[in-house]
Design an enzyme around this catalytic site. Structure first.
Site, mmCIF file in Angstrom:
data_model
loop_
_atom_site.group_PDB
_atom_site.id
_atom_site.type_symbol
_atom_site.label_atom_id
_atom_site.label_comp_id
_atom_site.label_asym_id
_atom_site.label_seq_id
_atom_site.Cartn_x
_atom_site.Cartn_y
_atom_site.Cartn_z
ATOM 1 N N HIS A 66 0.809 -1.458 -0.178
ATOM 2 C CA HIS A 66 -0.057 -0.023 0.010
ATOM 3 C C HIS A 66 0.901 1.114 -0.046
ATOM 4 O O HIS A 66 0.595 2.350 -0.641
ATOM 5 C CB HIS A 66 -0.985 -0.023 1.289
ATOM 6 C CG HIS A 66 -2.441 -0.703 1.072
ATOM 7 N ND1 HIS A 66 -3.188 -0.355 1.314
ATOM 8 C CD2 HIS A 66 -2.210 -2.048 0.650
ATOM 9 C CE1 HIS A 66 -4.260 -1.170 0.862
ATOM 10 N NE2 HIS A 66 -3.790 -2.334 0.602
ATOM 11 N N ASP A 67 1.947 1.272 0.520
ATOM 12 C CA ASP A 67 2.713 2.511 0.819
ATOM 13 C C ASP A 67 3.494 2.550 -0.649
ATOM 14 O O ASP A 67 3.495 3.654 -1.244
ATOM 15 C CB ASP A 67 3.899 2.042 1.765
ATOM 16 C CG ASP A 67 4.861 3.567 1.827
ATOM 17 O OD1 ASP A 67 4.368 4.602 1.854
ATOM 18 O OD2 ASP A 67 6.099 3.256 1.813
ATOM 19 N N GLY A 72 4.976 5.983 -4.305
ATOM 20 C CA GLY A 72 6.183 5.465 -4.088
ATOM 21 C C GLY A 72 6.562 4.953 -2.640
ATOM 22 O O GLY A 72 5.710 5.149 -1.707
ATOM 23 N N ASP A 74 7.607 5.245 0.228
ATOM 24 C CA ASP A 74 8.271 6.652 0.988
ATOM 25 C C ASP A 74 7.694 6.968 2.421
ATOM 26 O O ASP A 74 7.700 7.849 3.028
ATOM 27 C CB ASP A 74 7.831 8.028 0.168
ATOM 28 C CG ASP A 74 6.782 8.197 -0.200
ATOM 29 O OD1 ASP A 74 5.579 7.254 0.324
ATOM 30 O OD2 ASP A 74 6.378 9.298 -0.679
ATOM 31 N N SER A 76 4.499 7.168 3.397
ATOM 32 C CA SER A 76 3.730 8.092 3.357
ATOM 33 C C SER A 76 2.503 7.533 4.185
ATOM 34 O O SER A 76 1.753 7.934 4.832
ATOM 35 C CB SER A 76 3.320 8.607 2.226
ATOM 36 O OG SER A 76 3.012 7.674 1.279
ATOM 37 N N PRO A 164 -5.689 -1.562 -5.873
ATOM 38 C CA PRO A 164 -6.424 -2.722 -6.307
ATOM 39 C C PRO A 164 -7.493 -2.994 -5.485
ATOM 40 O O PRO A 164 -7.502 -2.693 -4.127
ATOM 41 C CB PRO A 164 -5.571 -3.967 -6.763
ATOM 42 C CG PRO A 164 -4.322 -3.644 -5.764
ATOM 43 C CD PRO A 164 -4.333 -2.322 -5.710
ATOM 44 N N HIS A 194 -1.082 -13.155 -0.967
ATOM 45 C CA HIS A 194 -2.432 -13.624 -0.302
ATOM 46 C C HIS A 194 -2.180 -14.965 0.150
ATOM 47 O O HIS A 194 -3.342 -15.696 0.652
ATOM 48 C CB HIS A 194 -3.594 -13.491 -1.323
ATOM 49 C CG HIS A 194 -3.993 -12.131 -1.463
ATOM 50 N ND1 HIS A 194 -5.173 -11.632 -2.424
ATOM 51 C CD2 HIS A 194 -3.557 -10.851 -1.135
ATOM 52 C CE1 HIS A 194 -5.442 -10.364 -2.277
ATOM 53 N NE2 HIS A 194 -4.560 -9.763 -1.396
ATOM 54 N N ASP A 242 -5.893 -17.632 2.468
ATOM 55 C CA ASP A 242 -5.639 -19.056 2.098
ATOM 56 C C ASP A 242 -6.038 -19.995 3.313
ATOM 57 O O ASP A 242 -5.477 -20.034 4.261
ATOM 58 C CB ASP A 242 -4.209 -19.358 1.830
ATOM 59 C CG ASP A 242 -3.588 -20.630 1.809
ATOM 60 O OD1 ASP A 242 -4.423 -21.708 1.881
ATOM 61 O OD2 ASP A 242 -2.373 -20.755 1.620
ATOM 62 N N ASP A 250 3.694 -19.957 0.684
ATOM 63 C CA ASP A 250 3.753 -21.056 -0.311
ATOM 64 C C ASP A 250 2.938 -20.967 -1.627
ATOM 65 O O ASP A 250 2.569 -19.794 -1.807
ATOM 66 C CB ASP A 250 3.360 -22.602 0.460
ATOM 67 C CG ASP A 250 2.000 -22.560 0.853
ATOM 68 O OD1 ASP A 250 1.137 -21.658 0.556
ATOM 69 O OD2 ASP A 250 1.730 -23.705 1.767
#
EC number: 1.11.1.7
Length: 326
Positions: A66-67, A72, A74, A76, A164, A194, A242, A250
């Site tokens: 997410h960062d 970028g 950074d 934030s 996304p 995930h 999962d 895995d």
């Protein structure tokens, strides 16, 4: 399997910028002289935390993603909202980012400030901690180059359209990944993150209420319906992404997609869409191929939108800019 799926998490869990080449000073040994114990301090801090809170690895991986996708790598996303500014972390798309991920960064920063004050950026801490935690739960080792600086901006209103979503199509997800320099294959490889972690019921409720998605495994759907029956009043309820090996990094995530065990609509679509299905098949059948591609994609992710000396700083606290920004 249902006993595994039934495990509940009361918690808090997969952000955007234009891809750019790393600045010249992004190197593996960036802190060799200025903070020689950097690697040791990070490792010795993440190890007990992961042992105490096994969801830390998944949460930190998600926080890093997410960062980096939000203008970028950074740090934030770590900035706290104040009376002048609503920060990224308080946008609706980031509201479920887990507290344990923020906590591990804070712990590492505190330890580093005692050893080498004012030297190590929060962006580098998050990048290194993510790699160490991923390998701790069985994931591939990949190189983390250092020298990122912490950004000067964190705006909640800029988040939309850069992350996304749980119900997006492959073309919509790909448009977001392409903005950051990633290919379709890299989208699938990174989605393999995930294999650890969880998602809150509201993110997949449309697949089980009011009617069950016929492409969802029937037994799995039954467990999810029971698990999430009160999700509108208990917003902390969540399920493993999962359900078979939730704590192990895995290739089971990809095997699950072939069996109708993809939790999110955006997971399931990777197997359903003819453009991404070959990559799902590849990774489901070949864990080595998945690990190699995931490692390369993570190295690339760590170079997205990196800030240098001129457009960044080393924060004293990871949740605040050194100077007040509005």
């Amino acid at each position: 399997m249902s006993s595994v799926i039934n495990v509940l998490f009361v918690v808090l869990v997969f952000v955007p910028s234009i891809y750019s080449a790393p600045p010249p000073n992004l190197t593996k040994d960036y802190y060799q002289k200025t903070c020689p114990d950097f690697n040791k301090i990070v490792r010795e801090t993440v190890t007990p935390k992961q042992g105490q809170q096994p969801t830390t690895a998944a949460g930190t991986l998600r926080l890093f993603f997410h960062d980096c996708f939000m203008e970028g790598c950074d740090a934030s996303v770590l900035i706290a909202t104040n009376s002048f500014n609503k920060a990224e972390r308080d946008d609706d798309l980031n509201e479920s980012l887990p507290g344990d991920a923020f906590d591990i960064v804070t712990r590492i920063k505190t330890a580093l400030e005692l050893s080498c004050p004012g030297v190590v950026s929060c962006a580098d801490i998050l990048a290194q901690a993510t790699r160490d935690l991923v390998t701790m739960v069985g994931g591939p080792f990949y190189e983390v180059k250092l020298g990122r600086k912490d950004g000067f901006e964190s705006k909640a209103h800029k988040v939309k359209g850069n992350l996304p979503l749980a119900n997006q199509s492959v073309p919509d997800m790909l448009s977001i990944f392409k903005k950051n320099g990633f290919t379709l294959k890299e989208l699938v490889a990174l989605s393999g993150g995930h294999t650890i972690g969880f998602s809150h019921c509201k993110e997949f409720s449309n697949r089980i209420f009011p009617k069950v998605d016929p492409e969802l495994n029937a037994k799995f759907a039954g467990v999810l319906k029971d698990l999430c029956k009160n999700f509108e009043t208990n917003k902390t309820m969540a399920a493993f992404l999962d359900p078979v090996t939730p704590g192990k990094f895995d290739n089971m995530y990809f095997k699950n997609l072939k069996r109708g065990l993809g939790l999110l609509a955006s997971d399931h679509i990777l197997f359903k869409d003819p453009s991404t299905r070959p990559f799902v098949e590849l990774y489901a059948n070949n864990q080595t191929a998945f690990f190699e591609d995931f490692a390369r994609a993570m190295e690339k992710l760590g170079r997205v939108g990196v800030k240098g000396e001129k457009d960044g700083e080393v924060r004293r606290r990871c949740d605040h800019f050194n100077k007040l920004n509005v």
